[in-house]
Design a protein around this motif. Structure first.
Motif, PDB file in Angstrom:
ATOM      1  N   TYR A   1      48.506  34.618  13.732  1.00  0.00           N
ATOM      2  CA  TYR A   1      49.735  35.074  14.397  1.00  0.00           C
ATOM      3  C   TYR A   1      50.470  36.007  13.446  1.00  0.00           C
ATOM      4  O   TYR A   1      50.503  35.786  12.227  1.00  0.00           O
ATOM      5  CB  TYR A   1      50.633  33.886  14.762  1.00  0.00           C
ATOM      6  N   GLU A   2      51.065  37.056  14.007  1.00  0.00           N
ATOM      7  CA  GLU A   2      51.874  37.999  13.239  1.00  0.00           C
ATOM      8  C   GLU A   2      53.171  38.247  13.995  1.00  0.00           C
ATOM      9  O   GLU A   2      53.160  38.523  15.197  1.00  0.00           O
ATOM     10  CB  GLU A   2      51.126  39.309  13.019  1.00  0.00           C
ATOM     11  N   ASN A   3      54.269  38.142  13.300  1.00  0.00           N
ATOM     12  CA  ASN A   3      55.581  38.293  13.921  1.00  0.00           C
ATOM     13  C   ASN A   3      55.842  39.770  14.233  1.00  0.00           C
ATOM     14  O   ASN A   3      55.939  40.592  13.314  1.00  0.00           O
ATOM     15  CB  ASN A   3      56.666  37.751  12.987  1.00  0.00           C
ATOM     16  N   PRO A   4      55.988  40.140  15.505  1.00  0.00           N
ATOM     17  CA  PRO A   4      56.207  41.568  15.827  1.00  0.00           C
ATOM     18  C   PRO A   4      57.623  42.037  15.499  1.00  0.00           C
ATOM     19  O   PRO A   4      57.853  43.248  15.413  1.00  0.00           O
ATOM     20  CB  PRO A   4      55.942  41.624  17.339  1.00  0.00           C
ATOM     21  N   PHE A   5      58.575  41.111  15.311  1.00  0.00           N
ATOM     22  CA  PHE A   5      59.962  41.491  15.058  1.00  0.00           C
ATOM     23  C   PHE A   5      60.314  41.470  13.576  1.00  0.00           C
ATOM     24  O   PHE A   5      61.487  41.644  13.230  1.00  0.00           O
ATOM     25  CB  PHE A   5      60.910  40.541  15.813  1.00  0.00           C
ATOM     26  N   TYR A   6      59.337  41.257  12.726  1.00  0.00           N
ATOM     27  CA  TYR A   6      59.625  41.154  11.296  1.00  0.00           C
ATOM     28  C   TYR A   6      59.819  42.546  10.694  1.00  0.00           C
ATOM     29  O   TYR A   6      59.013  43.462  10.931  1.00  0.00           O
ATOM     30  CB  TYR A   6      58.495  40.419  10.579  1.00  0.00           C
TER      31      TYR A   6
END
Length: 318
Positions: free
Chosen positions: A265-270
């Motif tokens: 998982y990768e945070n798109p809002f980071y």
């Protein structure tokens, strides 16, 4: 002849006497400091005789070199809250830190790791990993407030077991469920641990707000005055008093392995703090450029619109 008869009688009577002694010792209950120990009842069910699960979770807590004093105090606060953790020396923050930390976890006989990584003396990253097979999570830590800084009135017993509470948002998505399970395994003190106390007098609260995990630690305060003594099982007069510390976890990536591996998982809002600082610098440079342009515009305006000569300018010179 007399000696031979005695030897034969001893050989014939010996096994029977030994059997009687062993039977008597088996039937006789053992005495302990707390009284007589009863003979355990034998259960015919195989399920009852099967070994029960015992939680042997141990967490290694360490940090990187050149860490800020504020973040080091936060790490010490976390160590004081987890009686089942082991603190180790600082580790160099390099590309090979994953292999080094996995080796340290194996040497210290632990199953999980909390690694506080400080970069540029400004940014704090928290690695939460299950060793040696994973998964692992990388967080950016914001809004750090230590116990010494807050000076709150709450206080609970050191080494007591906490009650973990989670907001309802953790059950919505798969990555939040995974983070919830990792937090339960790492922050939950095992029952019967040698350094823990069998009391539940504080609460760890994890809540999700704006895709960030906010941590709070509260003491369960119960009045101990005889007139206002709370009966067992009633929750009306119980209150929560904050103890500290406070911090906010912004998830960046979830990896399939320990300190690396495939990205689950990768945070798109980071947004990294380096980008934020670069934008702030650009805004400052934009202010200076606006001032220079305003000065040039003012000069051009004065040249294009000269003032008319004043008739009374030289009247008082005489």
């Amino acid at each position: 002849m007399g000696k031979k008869r005695k030897q034969r009688e001893a050989e014939t009577n010996g096994p029977a006497a030994k059997k009687e002694d062993t039977a008597a010792s088996e039937e006789r209950p053992k005495r302990t400091l707390l009284g007589w120990k009863e003979k355990p009842q034998e259960n015919a069910d195989t399920a009852a005789t099967a070994p029960s699960f015992r939680n042997k979770e141990k967490v290694l807590v360490t940090c990187s070199r050149r860490i800020n004093f504020r973040y080091r105090h936060l790490m010490l606060n976390v160590v004081s809250l987890l009686p089942h953790c082991k603190k180790d020396n600082k580790v160099e923050s390099k590309e090979i830190k994953g292999a080094t930390l996995n080796e340290l976890v194996e040497l210290r006989n632990c199953s999980s790791c909390l690694f506080f990584e400080c970069r540029k003396h400004l940014d704090l990253y928290l690695w939460m990993a299950k060793c040696p097979n994973g998964p692992s999570v990388k967080f950016l830590v914001n809004a750090v407030h230590t116990m010494e800084e807050l000076k709150l009135t709450g206080n609970h017993l050191k080494g007591s077991r906490p009650i973990l509470t989670f907001s309802a948002n953790f059950d919505k998505d798969a990555h939040w469920l995974l983070l919830k399970e990792m937090i339960i395994q790492i922050f939950g003190t095992p029952k019967g641990h040698q350094k823990s106390k069998p009391h539940h007098d504080h609460v760890f609260a994890f809540s999700i707000v704006d895709d960030h995990i906010w941590f709070r630690n509260y003491q369960i305060a119960v009045p101990h005055i005889e007139s206002d003594k709370v009966p067992r099982g009633s929750l009306e007069k119980m209150t929560l008093v904050e103890v500290g510390p406070r911090f906010c976890l912004n998830p960046i990536k979830i990896f399939g392995g320990s300190f690396g591996g495939p990205t689950l998982y990768e945070n798109p809002f980071y947004v990294s703090p380096n980008q934020i600082r670069a934008l702030q610098k650009k805004q400052k440079t934009g202010k200076y450029a606006k001032k220079v342009k305003a000065k040039t515009r003012r000069k051009m305006h004065e040249l294009s619109n000269p003032l008319e000569p004043d008739e009374f300018a030289d009247m008082w010179k005489e």
